[in-house]
Design an enzyme around this catalytic site. Structure first.
Site, short mmCIF file in Angstrom:
data_model
loop_
_atom_site.label_atom_id
_atom_site.label_comp_id
_atom_site.label_asym_id
_atom_site.label_seq_id
_atom_site.Cartn_x
_atom_site.Cartn_y
_atom_site.Cartn_z
CE LYS A 259 -3.31 -1.09 -0.66
NZ LYS A 259 -3.51 -1.72 -2.01
CG HIS B 99 4.78 -6.40 -0.81
ND1 HIS B 99 4.89 -5.10 -1.22
CD2 HIS B 99 3.57 -6.82 -1.26
CE1 HIS B 99 3.80 -4.75 -1.90
NE2 HIS B 99 2.99 -5.78 -1.94
CB SER C 92 -3.81 2.50 1.93
OG SER C 92 -3.88 1.88 0.68
P1 A3P Z 1 -5.20 4.41 -1.20
O1 A3P Z 1 -5.75 3.11 -0.69
O2 A3P Z 1 -4.87 5.35 -0.08
O3 A3P Z 1 -6.07 5.03 -2.23
P2 A3P Z 1 0.09 -0.32 -3.71
O4 A3P Z 1 0.16 -0.16 -5.19
O5 A3P Z 1 1.42 -0.40 -3.05
O6 A3P Z 1 -0.83 -1.43 -3.32
O7 A3P Z 1 -0.53 1.04 -3.13
C1 A3P Z 1 -1.88 1.36 -3.34
C2 A3P Z 1 -2.13 2.81 -2.97
O8 A3P Z 1 -1.53 3.66 -3.97
C3 A3P Z 1 -3.61 3.13 -2.94
O9 A3P Z 1 -3.80 4.11 -1.91
C4 A3P Z 1 -3.80 3.70 -4.35
O10 A3P Z 1 -4.95 4.48 -4.50
C5 A3P Z 1 -2.54 4.50 -4.52
N1 A3P Z 1 -2.26 4.79 -5.93
C6 A3P Z 1 -2.21 3.93 -6.96
N2 A3P Z 1 -1.98 4.57 -8.11
C7 A3P Z 1 -1.87 5.87 -7.82
C8 A3P Z 1 -1.64 7.05 -8.60
N3 A3P Z 1 -1.48 7.00 -9.93
N4 A3P Z 1 -1.60 8.24 -7.95
C9 A3P Z 1 -1.76 8.31 -6.61
N5 A3P Z 1 -2.00 7.23 -5.83
C10 A3P Z 1 -2.04 6.03 -6.42
#
Ligand code: A3P
Length: 280
Positions: free
Chosen positions: A42, A89, A119
């Site tokens: 996340k 991870h 998140s």
């Molecule tokens: P939120 O749950 O706070 O919205 P990961 O890819 O490590 O699983 O992280 C997911 C988080 O990154 C999520 O946060 C997601 O919305 C955010 N995220 C993914 N793409 C993004 C983008 N292009 N710009 C900003 N945040 C992004």
């Protein structure tokens, strides 16, 4: 649902990471030109993966995470003929030693742990591969204890920060990407020795916005064997809100005090983690 999680070397993994695979990581063969994309869940892994693939104009493959799947996965990686960008991870200690020996390039992305916790809470609620949590309060406690998949955020971050001065590791922050994406993309290009004109960078940034990425994901059919996150193959679960500071909508003042107390204690020797608490 207990069988969704198993422990390996004291860290909770989902059953999507088989114990046999985890055990054989120690002997995994790295290639000098492998690039690792490292994160605690996340923290913006998919966002970063999106940016990186767009930076290359040669053929590269973002593989599924090194810890995802069963043991046959390692053979699959060995047989890949293109350059490999490998998400993971894993904390630093569990990383296959060959990546360290060969000084492969690694990019570690992290995010304010308060937002990361929020998140991850939503991910726990939406992702059938993770155990059920009933309330934010319950999840908050699990997160602080490190009783969540991939273990403690604090331990993960510290295990990587210890290698802050390693020239082959680039440290990035989700918040910096939100603040000035072109600047971070330039930094990544420089680190990976890739040419990118200002126009390229502009292009990459507009294609990597939250809304563009979310839209792309809604259009595509998901392929369960192709995933950037070991915890799901369903990209639709990833693009939730994409904001900085959402923790303020979840943390009670009391939870915030408790979080900061634990944060200050665990991170007292950390230089890099200070930006999370004192800037946001
Ligand atoms: P939120 O749950 O706070 O919205 P990961 O890819 O490590 O699983 O992280 C997911 C988080 O990154 C999520 O946060 C997601 O919305 C955010 N995220 C993914 N793409 C993004 C983008 N292009 N710009 C900003 N945040 C992004």
């Amino acid at each position: 649902e207990a069988e969704l999680i198993h422990m390996f070397k004291g860290i909770p993994f989902t059953t999507r990471s088989s114990p046999e695979l985890l055990k054989s990581l120690d002997t995994f063969d790295a290639r000098e030109d492998d690039v690792l994309l490292v994160s605690y869940p996340k923290s913006g892994t998919h966002w970063l993966a999106g940016v990186i693939t767009k930076l290359y104009d040669t053929e590269v493959t973002i593989t599924s995470p090194i810890e995802f799947g069963d043991i046959s996965k390692l053979e699959e990686l060995n047989n890949l003929s293109t350059k490999r960008i490998i998400p993971t991870h894993l904390d630093y200690n569990m990383l296959p030693p060959n990546f360290k020996k060969k000084k492969c390039k690694m990019i570690y992305i992290s995010r304010n742990p308060k937002d990361t916790a929020v998140s991850m809470y939503h991910y726990y609620r939406d992702n059938p591969n993770l155990p059920t949590v009933d309330t934010w309060t319950a999840f908050f406690d699990l997160f602080l204890k490190g009783n969540v998949v991939c273990g403690s955020w604090f331990d993960h971050f510290l295990s990587w920060e210890e290698h802050e001065d390693d020239k082959n590791i680039l440290f990035l922050f989700y918040e910096d990407m939100k603040k000035d994406l072109p600047k971070v993309v330039k930094k990544i290009a420089l680190f990976l020795s890739l040419n990118a004109s200002d126009k390229d960078i502009q292009d990459i940034c507009s294609k990597s916005s939250f809304s563009e990425m979310k839209n792309d994901t809604e259009k595509e059919n998901s392929d369960p064997s192709h995933t950037v996150c070991a915890l799901t193959s369903n990209r639709k679960l990833i693009f939730r809100k994409g904001a900085v500071g959402d923790w303020k909508n979840h943390f009670t003042p009391k939870q915030n005090r408790r979080f900061e107390e634990i944060f200050n204690e665990k991170m007292k020797l950390s230089k890099m983690a200070k930006c999370f608490i004192y800037e946001v």
